[in-house]
Design a protein around this motif. Structure first.
Motif, mmCIF file in Angstrom:
data_model
loop_
_atom_site.group_PDB
_atom_site.id
_atom_site.type_symbol
_atom_site.label_atom_id
_atom_site.label_comp_id
_atom_site.label_asym_id
_atom_site.label_seq_id
_atom_site.Cartn_x
_atom_site.Cartn_y
_atom_site.Cartn_z
ATOM 1 N N GLY A 53 12.038 94.389 -10.555
ATOM 2 C CA GLY A 53 12.884 93.206 -10.699
ATOM 3 C C GLY A 53 14.355 93.575 -10.748
ATOM 4 N N LEU A 109 15.611 94.517 -7.257
ATOM 5 C CA LEU A 109 15.816 93.317 -6.436
ATOM 6 C C LEU A 109 17.171 92.692 -6.760
ATOM 7 C CD1 LEU A 109 12.592 91.110 -6.249
ATOM 8 C CD2 LEU A 109 13.586 92.613 -4.555
ATOM 9 N N MET A 110 17.443 92.540 -8.059
ATOM 10 C CA MET A 110 18.698 91.907 -8.455
ATOM 11 C C MET A 110 19.896 92.752 -8.033
ATOM 12 S SD MET A 110 18.175 90.105 -12.135
ATOM 13 C CE MET A 110 17.247 91.291 -13.053
ATOM 14 N N GLY A 168 14.152 88.227 -8.466
ATOM 15 C CA GLY A 168 14.232 89.502 -9.173
ATOM 16 C C GLY A 168 14.247 89.305 -10.679
ATOM 17 N N ALA A 169 15.029 88.311 -11.120
ATOM 18 C CA ALA A 169 15.113 88.038 -12.553
ATOM 19 C C ALA A 169 13.751 87.612 -13.093
ATOM 20 C CB ALA A 169 16.154 86.948 -12.810
ATOM 21 N N VAL A 180 10.754 88.426 -11.982
ATOM 22 C CA VAL A 180 9.882 89.603 -12.089
ATOM 23 C C VAL A 180 10.284 90.435 -13.310
ATOM 24 C CG1 VAL A 180 9.190 91.738 -10.953
ATOM 25 C CG2 VAL A 180 9.489 89.668 -9.611
ATOM 26 N N PHE A 181 11.594 90.555 -13.511
ATOM 27 C CA PHE A 181 12.140 91.337 -14.622
ATOM 28 C C PHE A 181 11.717 90.736 -15.970
ATOM 29 C CE2 PHE A 181 15.762 92.082 -17.526
ATOM 30 C CZ PHE A 181 15.714 93.461 -17.566
ATOM 31 N N ARG A 232 9.221 88.785 -16.589
ATOM 32 C CA ARG A 232 7.776 88.915 -16.753
ATOM 33 C C ARG A 232 7.432 90.312 -17.257
ATOM 34 N NH1 ARG A 232 5.277 88.095 -11.375
ATOM 35 N NH2 ARG A 232 6.759 86.389 -11.456
#
Lengths: 332, 297, 410
Positions: free
Chosen positions: A289, A292-293, B103-104, B106-107, B109
């Motif tokens: 994650g 990705l960010m 992305g946030a 997934v982060f 989670r």
């Protein structure tokens, strides 16, 4: 000068990509890299379609996993249950997916922007649920799908599949590159810029959009067929709504402004998931994650564009340095 | 279907619809102000629910303060997410910003699966007012369901009043209609975006704490909750709070009645397919008008 | 510049959060290799490597985590006792995320790069089905921890594949036998739409006639469903005497709660062995009181009579596990991993020195198949060339949940 640097960059990418592709399956890398490279190839094919759609016409699809899955399921069922030649199965799958995309294309492309995203998402969810309910094998999927083969030569190892998949992938990339540089490509960009303006100079906007949509769905279908015949097993979970989202992630990560970005997008996402983060255990998805960010924050136009501009910047620095050196040499 | 059963299906649909609606409200606000589809919205809901359980069970805080604290923490997380991840990506296109929210999500989670002591197991915070179901027009209703429906309606009304009658609310609305003209009259779109994210996180947190006792919660619940909320918001057209709530109710009632009709494909097995088909039909019927709106904006 | 500062700040924040959480996954990972040099003062032999691909994240992570813990615990135990014939045991664990494609690449990595001798996992039926082709062509034994019967059937095509968990074929007959003895004929089914739910639902329908049972209603729900009131209203309208719910933790707990809400108090509720864990009872709370669940004997290890052959292994595994991970943390999923890894360890103990990798893998496969009777946590296994699960009947207890505890029902 800058133009030349840019053009050189373009060729050097293609050449280095080709060299890498040929070199990677050989001894330098452990065996499972070929498996991952096959997956990258398959994902690239889906992503290229979405790049055409999203990057060149500005139309988003959040349901591409549906077409990916339809291709895979047609291939699997026809070749396993009805014992059709896998190549024929693959062809029928592509035609069926294309026809389906064409039929739903006209009504669905009357929607714009966000609503198009919602509609394609709904389509993806419907198709995904139906895979689990109506397709043979139900939620556990279909096993024992036959390999593709030419004459007596079967693509039965990952090493052989690697060449098969990347062969397909390069053809898809080159076709897409041609479309982008052709008359139609200019029309597509005009649509992206302003639909009203495109319409006023005589471009049939709806037809172009549907055409590209069908093409990208056929790419996805081919990729699905390759997945089915390579993995020998498919299940609905490989085509769930999250997969559609990941395809968009790949397209944007790579860079929407270029067909070749798809290779980078699919490459980085697949590598992160299947190889790079493996040592982290449960922390894997946190880091995923974060990456990705970070990529999107620092390279908002995607990896490909970032690499390209960094290359150009470096080259400029080098040239300036050389010029300075020459000047100094002339002075002394 | 008897009359009693119809009432039961209807109320069940309203309960589910309220859940979808209140999640959808968060999507609507962020979308209207920034044009971003916030994929992390479902994770706000998850965080709200998980935090409330953590504060009540592990930290031993009484119910009411724990609920408020969970919402506050979620709000802070939402604001931090905006400041760190969305605002810093200044030159990014909307689609890149959407990927950042993925992305946030997934982060969040991943973090939720790591920091809470029960790890990846499901949890249920205590019910607000017991579990003895109440007979109502021939149907039985869980007390928590009243809380959910009530909260959704109250939040909707408050939000409507906020947007219509306060200065900040009007500024948000102006920003939603046209960011360019809004900034011309001195409204800072980035401040508005921060407010939108904060509000959305608050809505996510509130929905999380209210629904978690009934729906249970685990670190991975966010994505699917978000998906349904997103659908509710799109039926409502991403416009006003009232439209979103109507969208949520429609989705919930269609799903519930699909189970009740029990004819042909109208069974529980196909209820999601039916709900999605209804969504597609609504979008296609409205497509002419929707295209017009998109062009205007 | 501000951007970088902000990010550095979050990173520190996140890392400190993780540290506070006391999870420290990295530390655990790093600790593993250290005991090896201490234990073996004698010349260190080459480690025996076993791979494990488990669902550590994703929808089935509540299965994968206890499996991972069990594998790590067993490796530590074996190494503390001096290894297997002097060889340390190394378990290489990867996370499948419940993704079947990733399972395939992980299996390939384990086979070709890590060169493991055998593989444990995956946790889910879909992923297990996906890796069968790869393990068969690569000729390496795999012990799946997933439920579906199709993983080991047909056995001619599953030469390299074994599995440890009970399937619906061991469980549903137990429920139906009980229903028959209690004179219950009208049964409603509610199941999820995943592989586990569909398999249970199909068999429930198929076996009903044999036990004189009428299926009065057959409802399903999806993963994302937040309420089952609609489905339960439908079931209530058909007046069943008992409901069989076939799903995992979350859906099952909501079904129990919604039955209470609808005041279906005189209807018996049966559930699958998929909810045989503590988290289900805790999250279910008062709503799951009285639910009847058939599962392996592990949950009530203390109540198992002393003359039961499984008694010793059940108690010792439970005590070891709970000593590390806390009282009440035991569940049957970790037990599946215990049984599977035990088979591999037993095979390794018999393995002669100096085999090539391919021979060693073939030896382990044959050793598991010829193992004879094995007493594990999931039951008494009797693996043969015709049956790669080897569980008969009599390995399952019926439990009732009373005051949040698992109580032996009959």
């Amino acid at each position: 000068m800058l133009e030349r640097v840019k053009r050189k960059w373009y060729y050097s990418v293609i050449v280095s990509l080709l060299v890498l592709l040929i070199v990677i399956p050989f001894d330098w890398f452990p065996g499972h890299y070929t498996t991952i490279m096959v997956l990258i190839g398959i994902n690239t094919m889906v992503t290229v379609g979405l790049c055409l759609l999203l990057g060149y016409t500005g139309q988003v699809s959040l349901g591409h996993a549906a077409f990916y899955g339809i291709g895979a399921y047609f291939s699997a069922v026809l070749s396993k249950t009805y014992h059709l030649n896998p190549w024929l199965a693959m062809l029928i799958a592509a035609i069926a997916t294309g026809a389906f995309a064409y039929v739903i294309g006209y009504p669905i492309f009357r929607l714009k922007g966000n609503y198009l995203a919602v509609a394609t998402l709904a389509l993806g969810v419907i198709v995904y649920i139906l895979f689990g309910k109506l397709a043979p094998g139900g939620p556990d999927g279909i096993a024992g799908i036959p390999n593709l083969s030419i004459g007596g030569f079967a693509f039965d190892t990952w090493f052989k599949r690697y060449f098969l998949v990347w062969g397909f992938c390069l053809v898809v990339l080159l076709i897409s590159q041609n479309i982008v540089n052709s008359r139609s490509g200019r029309a597509l960009r005009a649509i992206h810029g302003s639909e009203a303006a495109a319409e006023s100079i005589g471009i049939n906007v709806d037809r172009f959009k549907v055409k590209i949509f069908v093409l990208s769905c056929v790419y996805a279908s081919l990729a699905g067929s390759l997945l089915a015949h390579s993995m020998a097993h498919i299940s609905p979970s490989s085509f769930d709504p999250m997969v559609s989202v990941i395809v968009v992630v790949m397209a944007v990560m790579g860079g929407l402004a270029s067909i070749w970005g798809a290779v980078f997008g699919a490459g980085i996402v697949v590598m992160l998931k299947h190889e790079l983060l493996l040592g982290f255990g449960e922390l894997e998805i946190i880091i995923y994650g974060l990456i990705l960010m970070l990529v999107m924050i620092f390279m908002p136009e995607g990896l490909f564009v970032w690499l390209k501009s960094s290359y150009v910047k470096l080259k400029e620095l080098y040239i300036r340095w050389r010029l300075g050196q020459i000047r100094r040499g002339a002075e002394t | 279907m008897s009359a009693d059963q119809f009432v039961q299906y209807f109320i069940s649909g309203l309960t589910m619809g309220s859940i979808y609606a209140i999640v959808g409200l968060g999507f609507t606000i962020i979308y209207a102000v920034t044009r971003i589809i916030n994929f992390a919205q479902g994770e706000f809901v998850m965080l709200g629910g998980m935090l409330s359980f953590y504060l009540i069970k592990s930290a031993g805080i009484p119910l009411a303060p724990a609920l408020i604290l969970s919402v506050l923490i979620t709000v802070v997380i939402g604001a931090i997410m905006y400041l760190l991840a969305i605002r810093t990506a200044r030159h990014a296109s909307v689609v890149s910003l959407i990927i950042i929210t993925i992305g946030a999500a997934v982060f969040f989670r991943g973090i939720a699966g790591e920091i809470f002591p029960w790890g990846v197991d499901i949890v249920r915070p205590p019910y607000f007012t017991g579990s003895q179901s109440i007979a109502f027009l021939g149907a039985y209703v869980h007390p928590q369901a009243f809380w959910i429906i009530g909260t959704t309606v109250v939040v909707m009304i408050l939000l409507h009043l906020f947007l219509t009658y306060t200065m900040v609310g009007k500024a948000l609305k102006a920003c939603a209609i046209s960011p360019v003209s809004a900034s011309m009259v001195g409204i800072n779109p980035r401040t508005m975006a921060l407010i939108a994210f904060t509000l959305a996180a608050a809505l996510g947190g509130i929905s999380g704490v209210v629904m978690a006792p009934l729906t249970l919660m685990s670190y991975s619940s966010g994505f699917m909750l978000g998906l349904k909320g997103f659908v509710a918001a799109s039926i409502g057209g991403f416009k006003s709070p009232v439209a979103t709530v109507i969208g949520g109710f429609t989705l919930g009632i269609v799903e519930s009645l699909a189970v009740g009709i029990d004819w042909g494909p109208f069974t529980s097995a196909y209820k999601d397919v039916i709900a999605m088909t209804v969504l597609l039909l609504i979008l296609l019927i409205r497509s002419g008008r929707l295209a017009e709106e998109e062009r205007m904006s | 510049m501000k951007k970088y500062l902000m990010w550095a700040l979050t990173l520190t924040l996140v890392l400190s959060l993780l540290a506070i959480g006391g999870i420290g996954c990295e530390e655990e990972g790093e600790e593993e290799p250290t005991p090896t040099p201490e234990v073996t003062a004698t010349p260190v032999k080459e480690a025996y490597k076993v791979g494990a691909i488990l669902d550590l994240s994703g929808p089935c992570s509540n299965l994968g985590i206890p499996e991972e813990r069990t594998a790590e615990m067993m490796a530590d135990q074996v190494n503390a006792a001096g290894g297997i014939n002097g060889h340390p045991l190394e378990v290489i664990i990867y996370d499948t995320e419940g993704d079947s494609t990733k399972s395939v690449t992980l299996v390939t990595k384990l086979i070709e790069e890590d060169e493991v001798l055998a593989i444990i996992g995956p946790s889910r039926s879909g992923s297990s089905g996906a890796v069968i082709d790869t393990v068969t062509t690569s000729e390496i034994p795999i012990v799946s921890l997933a439920a579906a019967r199709s993983i080991v059937v047909p056995v001619e095509e599953r030469y390299w594949v074994f599995k440890t968990p009970q399937t619906e074929y061991e469980i549903i007959p137990e429920i139906y036998t009980y229903l028959q003895s209690a004179d219950i004929t009208d049964v409603a089914i509610i199941s999820d739409t995943g592989g586990f739910g569909v398999a249970g639902r199909t068999l429930c329908n198929d076996l009903a006639d044999d036990y004189g049972i009428t299926i009065v209603d057959d409802q399903t729900f999806a993963d994302a469903d937040t309420s089952m009131i609609s489905q339960m209203t439908h079931i209530k309208g058909e007046n069943p005497q008992a409901v069989v719910c076939w799903s995992t933790d979350k859906g099952s707990a909501i079904v129990a709660q919604d039955m209470k809400t609808l005041q279906m108090d005189d209807v018996l509720l049966f559930m699958s062995h998929g909810v045989a864990n503590k988290a289900f009872v805790q999250a279910g709370g008062e709503a799951v009181e009285g639910v009847i669940i058939p599962a392996g004997k592990l949950l009530a290890a203390d109540e198992v009579p002393a003359d039961d052959p499984q008694k010793e292994v059940l108690v010792s595994y439970r005590d070891d596990y709970e000593a590390i991970y806390g009282a009440g943390s035991i569940d049957t999923f970790g037990g599946h991993c215990y049984d599977g890894l035990s088979w591999v360890i037993m095979a390794l103990e018999e393995m002669p020195e100096g085999l090539t990798l391919a021979d060693a893998r073939a030896f382990i496969r044959d050793a598991i198949e010829d193992m004879g009777t094995f007493i594990g946590t999931g039951g008494v296994y009797n693996i043969t060339a015709e049956d790669h699960l080897g569980l008969g009947t009599g390995n399952v207890y019926m439990y009732e949940i009373v005051n949040g505890e698992w109580v032996w029902f009959k």
